[in-house]
Each structure stands twice: as C-alpha cells, then as structure tokens.
Design a protein around this motif. Structure first.
Motif, short mmCIF file in Angstrom:
data_model
loop_
_atom_site.label_atom_id
_atom_site.label_comp_id
_atom_site.label_asym_id
_atom_site.label_seq_id
_atom_site.Cartn_x
_atom_site.Cartn_y
_atom_site.Cartn_z
N ILE A 1 0.84 -1.19 0.00
CA ILE A 1 0.00 0.00 0.00
C ILE A 1 0.88 1.25 0.00
CG2 ILE A 1 -1.67 1.32 1.37
CD1 ILE A 1 -2.82 -1.41 2.22
N SER A 2 0.55 2.18 -0.85
CA SER A 2 1.36 3.39 -1.03
C SER A 2 1.47 4.17 0.28
CB SER A 2 0.74 4.27 -2.11
OG SER A 2 1.38 5.53 -2.16
N SER A 3 2.64 4.76 0.49
CA SER A 3 2.88 5.55 1.70
C SER A 3 2.10 6.87 1.69
CB SER A 3 4.37 5.84 1.85
OG SER A 3 4.86 6.55 0.72
N ARG A 4 1.44 7.19 0.58
CA ARG A 4 0.62 8.40 0.53
C ARG A 4 -0.60 8.30 1.46
NH1 ARG A 4 -1.32 10.10 -4.73
NH2 ARG A 4 0.71 9.39 -5.49
N TYR A 5 -0.97 7.07 1.83
CA TYR A 5 -2.16 6.87 2.66
C TYR A 5 -1.77 6.85 4.13
CZ TYR A 5 -4.27 5.50 -1.76
OH TYR A 5 -4.72 5.49 -3.06
N THR A 6 -2.50 7.61 4.96
CA THR A 6 -2.26 7.63 6.40
C THR A 6 -3.03 6.53 7.12
OG1 THR A 6 -4.02 9.27 6.69
CG2 THR A 6 -1.75 10.09 6.42
N ASP A 7 -4.05 5.98 6.48
CA ASP A 7 -4.74 4.81 7.02
C ASP A 7 -5.24 3.98 5.84
OD1 ASP A 7 -7.65 5.29 6.33
OD2 ASP A 7 -7.31 7.09 7.56
N THR A 8 -5.74 2.80 6.15
CA THR A 8 -6.12 1.86 5.09
C THR A 8 -7.63 1.58 5.07
OG1 THR A 8 -5.62 0.03 6.60
CG2 THR A 8 -3.87 0.74 5.08
N ALA A 9 -8.41 2.46 5.68
CA ALA A 9 -9.85 2.23 5.76
C ALA A 9 -10.48 2.16 4.37
CB ALA A 9 -10.52 3.34 6.58
N SER A 10 -10.04 3.02 3.46
CA SER A 10 -10.63 3.01 2.12
C SER A 10 -10.25 1.74 1.36
CB SER A 10 -10.19 4.24 1.33
OG SER A 10 -8.77 4.29 1.20
#
Length: 213
Positions: free
Chosen positions: A176-185
């Motif tokens: 998962i890309s580091s651009r995301y602060t969480d993985t809820a989406s």
C-alpha cells in the motif's frame, strides 16, 4: 546478475551457488510442497508464486477396518502409509488395500503471492484457484485507479475482485502506497468485491492458515 555480484562482493562463498532463471510455469520442488511461478503484469518481466502443499491422506475409517477383520494396532498404521496388508477373517486370507479404508485425499494448503502487479485474474484462475491465502498488490484505493494502471499496480477493489474470482479464503492487501495515512478506504473497497476474510498486515504480522475440511 548473480555472477556479477559474486565477482564484486567483498566475501568468499564457502558453498556452491548456481542461479536458475524461472519463467511462467516454472516450478521448484521441496519436501512436502511445490512452488510454481506465474507471469504477472508490472511493465517488465515479473513473476508471482504459488506455494502448494502436497495432498494429505484421506480420513481413516476405523470402524470399517475392524469390520474387515483388521485388529486395531500396527496394521492400521501400515494402511494409512499406503501399504496393502493381508489378514485372516473367518478362516480366510483377505487382502485389504488402503483405498478400502481410506477416504479421498484432502488438499494441502495453498499460498499465492502476486508481488507488484496489475490485476492478472486469468493467471490466478490457471495457477492459484482455491488459494487459502492470496497476498495481492493493493497499492492504491479505487480513487487512484488511473494511477494504478499507469504504474502497473492494482487497487484494493481489483485485489478483492481477484480473490473472489479465484475463490480464495483469505485476502492480504499489501504494498500500500505511503501516501495513505490509514487503510480504511482500501479495506472498504476490497469488501465490496470479496466476501472472504481480508487482512492488511503490518511488518512481522503472523497468520495461521488452517486446513480446508
């Protein structure tokens, strides 16, 4: 590449190292399992891998074995190891084969790892159907589908679609890309396509994979 590393690295190997290049359909046999390579789509030659255990013996029918005249004990073990035995029943020599008292072979466990890739559902259907664990690229959520295609990655929704198509039991979303602060989406996107268990593992995450019964 391996030969160059051996020449420039500052150490001397104390063992023989031979490199073997794998391609689509290549397999490597180990004790009790096989690893098979399949082609993925990452903009350059790339492979995913299927780790599949050997089938397990079927269930032993103890009651039927006794009915055939086999006394409980070492003969049970011989049958379970695939040996044909002879016993006396009603004064007659009787041959008993493992298939007489053993059920159909049961599948071992199967783990599939795609590595970095766009969706490759046809390859998964050929090599990885009924995986107990599918570890799939899910670099982006669905809002970045165009970027995923451009950079040869998959979205979480596409990973879910792949898991559903391949009848996987558990889907692990990775890379998962580091651009995301969480993985809820990512989790929500995958759930819209896949009805099985979904995990988004951190480093050193451990998962026990049980046998299918």
């Amino acid at each position: 590449f391996v030969e160059i590393v051996k020449k420039i690295a500052r150490f001397n190997l104390k063992f023989t190292l031979d490199s073997v290049e794998l391609t689509e359909g290549s397999w490597v046999r180990f004790d009790g399992y096989t690893i098979t390579a399949f082609a993925v789509s990452h903009g350059l030659p790339a492979l995913g891998y299927v780790l599949e255990e050997d089938p397990r013996p079927g269930r032993f029918d103890r009651e039927h074995a006794i009915d055939l005249g086999i006394p409980p004990g070492p003969l049970f073990g011989r049958l379970q190891r695939g040996e044909t035995i002879r016993v006396k029943k009603d004064g007659q020599d009787v041959e008993v084969q493992p298939t007489d008292v053993m059920g159909a072979p049961r599948p071992g466990r199967k783990i599939v790892y795609t590595g970095d890739t766009r969706p490759v559902i046809p390859a998964l259907l050929s090599y990885a159907k009924d995986a107990d664990l599918l570890i799939h690229d899910a670099t982006y959520d669905e809002s970045e589908k165009k970027r995923a295609t451009e950079f040869y990655h998959a979205t979480a929704l596409q990973a879910g679609q792949a898991a559903e198509a391949a009848h996987a039991r558990t889907l692990a979303l990775t890379h998962i890309s580091s651009r995301y602060t969480d993985t809820a989406s990512h989790l929500q996107d995958a759930k819209t396509a896949f009805s099985g268990t979904i995990v988004i593992p951190d480093d050193l995450f451990m998962l026990e994979i049980t046998y299918r019964e």
